[in-house]
Scaffold this motif. Sequence first.
Motif, mmCIF file in Angstrom:
data_model
loop_
_atom_site.group_PDB
_atom_site.id
_atom_site.type_symbol
_atom_site.label_atom_id
_atom_site.label_comp_id
_atom_site.label_asym_id
_atom_site.label_seq_id
_atom_site.Cartn_x
_atom_site.Cartn_y
_atom_site.Cartn_z
ATOM 1 N N PHE A 84 0.520 -1.550 0.123
ATOM 2 C CA PHE A 84 -0.156 0.208 -0.110
ATOM 3 C C PHE A 84 0.290 1.207 -0.159
ATOM 4 C CE2 PHE A 84 -3.870 -2.227 1.319
ATOM 5 C CZ PHE A 84 -4.611 -1.486 0.601
ATOM 6 N N ALA A 85 1.941 1.467 0.455
ATOM 7 C CA ALA A 85 2.548 2.210 0.719
ATOM 8 C C ALA A 85 3.205 2.617 -0.487
ATOM 9 C CB ALA A 85 4.269 1.974 1.556
ATOM 10 N N THR A 86 3.945 1.696 -1.395
ATOM 11 C CA THR A 86 3.805 2.099 -2.505
ATOM 12 C C THR A 86 3.236 2.099 -3.869
ATOM 13 O OG1 THR A 86 5.405 0.830 -2.161
ATOM 14 C CG2 THR A 86 5.335 1.171 -4.164
ATOM 15 N N ALA A 87 2.094 2.129 -3.777
ATOM 16 C CA ALA A 87 1.072 1.764 -4.463
ATOM 17 C C ALA A 87 -0.811 3.061 -4.242
ATOM 18 C CB ALA A 87 0.272 -0.031 -4.771
ATOM 19 N N MET A 88 -0.624 3.688 -2.786
ATOM 20 C CA MET A 88 -1.911 4.037 -2.597
ATOM 21 C C MET A 88 -1.633 5.462 -3.941
ATOM 22 S SD MET A 88 -4.194 3.887 -0.492
ATOM 23 C CE MET A 88 -5.297 4.842 -0.696
ATOM 24 N N PRO A 89 -0.571 5.929 -4.091
ATOM 25 C CA PRO A 89 -0.814 7.259 -5.444
ATOM 26 C C PRO A 89 -2.025 6.700 -6.187
ATOM 27 C CG PRO A 89 1.363 7.692 -4.549
ATOM 28 C CD PRO A 89 0.480 6.222 -3.870
ATOM 29 N N GLN A 90 -1.491 6.035 -7.076
ATOM 30 C CA GLN A 90 -2.260 5.404 -8.108
ATOM 31 C C GLN A 90 -3.624 4.357 -7.783
ATOM 32 O OE1 GLN A 90 0.823 4.443 -7.179
ATOM 33 N NE2 GLN A 90 2.820 4.334 -8.909
ATOM 34 N N ILE A 91 -3.556 3.703 -6.325
ATOM 35 C CA ILE A 91 -4.518 3.591 -5.945
ATOM 36 C C ILE A 91 -5.743 4.989 -6.052
ATOM 37 C CG2 ILE A 91 -6.282 1.576 -4.419
ATOM 38 C CD1 ILE A 91 -3.959 0.140 -4.145
ATOM 39 N N ALA A 92 -5.150 6.051 -5.510
ATOM 40 C CA ALA A 92 -6.189 6.826 -5.481
ATOM 41 C C ALA A 92 -6.719 7.742 -6.841
ATOM 42 C CB ALA A 92 -4.982 7.889 -3.919
ATOM 43 N N SER A 93 -5.454 7.820 -7.387
ATOM 44 C CA SER A 93 -6.404 8.005 -8.606
ATOM 45 C C SER A 93 -6.712 7.484 -9.641
ATOM 46 C CB SER A 93 -5.083 8.596 -9.313
ATOM 47 O OG SER A 93 -4.183 7.894 -9.598
ATOM 48 N N GLY A 94 -7.223 5.973 -9.046
ATOM 49 C CA GLY A 94 -8.161 5.510 -10.318
ATOM 50 C C GLY A 94 -6.958 4.982 -11.624
ATOM 51 N N LYS A 95 -5.537 5.152 -11.576
ATOM 52 C CA LYS A 95 -4.483 4.308 -12.213
ATOM 53 C C LYS A 95 -4.700 2.536 -12.094
ATOM 54 C CE LYS A 95 -2.429 8.933 -13.338
ATOM 55 N NZ LYS A 95 -0.954 9.228 -13.570
ATOM 56 N N LEU A 96 -4.830 2.579 -10.666
ATOM 57 C CA LEU A 96 -4.498 0.761 -10.157
ATOM 58 C C LEU A 96 -5.809 0.139 -8.780
ATOM 59 C CD1 LEU A 96 -1.171 -0.002 -9.437
ATOM 60 C CD2 LEU A 96 -1.727 -0.646 -10.859
#
Length: 277
Positions: free
Chosen positions: A159-171
């Motif tokens: 989550f620490a690495t992926a959260m920005p992309q998850i929040a933006s809908g890219k992941l």
Amino acid sequence: ARLIGQRLQATLNQPFVIDNRAGAAGVIGEEIVSKAVPDGYNLLYSVGSDMSLRLFLSKNTPLDPLKDFTPIAATVRSVSLVAVGPTLAGKDLKEVIDLAKKSPDKYTYSSAGVASFQHLTGELLRQHGVALVHVPFKGLAGALTATVSGEVDIAITNFATAMPQIASGKLRALGVLEDKRYEGRPDVPTLNEALPGFATPPAWFGFFGPPGLPQPIVLRLNAEIASAVQSPEVAPKLREAFLRPVLVPADRMPAFVNGTTEAFGKIIKSAGIKPLE
């Protein structure tokens, strides 16, 4: 280390100096502490799970987390997860797993490198009937970029690495590699909800001392570190960094380290991964 060190400095009334020793994936810093005087004034903060992995992945004689150190306390674990790009078919974890099971070795997954925690998770998925093709990268940032762009289908990350992309809908976050749902994202299921019996060893961080560290020192440090991790000054910042506390009593630390080592060793041997250096 800095957060906990600041708290320990206050509770023990002792200065804590963080001495970063980069190089050899942490081995340089580990060697210094393994040879230090066992008086409680020279401690190692490292990735305990990586220390266990090296026992199976290094041709050279690696430092043993039990024989060459005194385990003092675990502190936190990364909240790892499986995520996919927005274009991959399958709306949830179960559907993606069903797709992979129906078409073995059709779908790919990215990792931080060969024999990394993410790679071993992929091998464990294969052992549970989910056969994915491994695409290693030099770190999680590149692995995520490849997943977002569609170059790779699935990312095993945290989550620490992926959260920005998850929040933006890219992941899309499909499932966490935990025994229970992560309180920061209770909407994301665990892998074992779709794959009963699936369990990864934790990617955990903790404190070690030189071999032969007296038990009264271990007990005191273990208690103070556990108090620091749960303190109002530290706990909220750990949550912000998507880290989950791991609190193990001092007398259980050797068994905890040994259990982690055995679990990683079983995956590595079953996958036929050979020492890399």
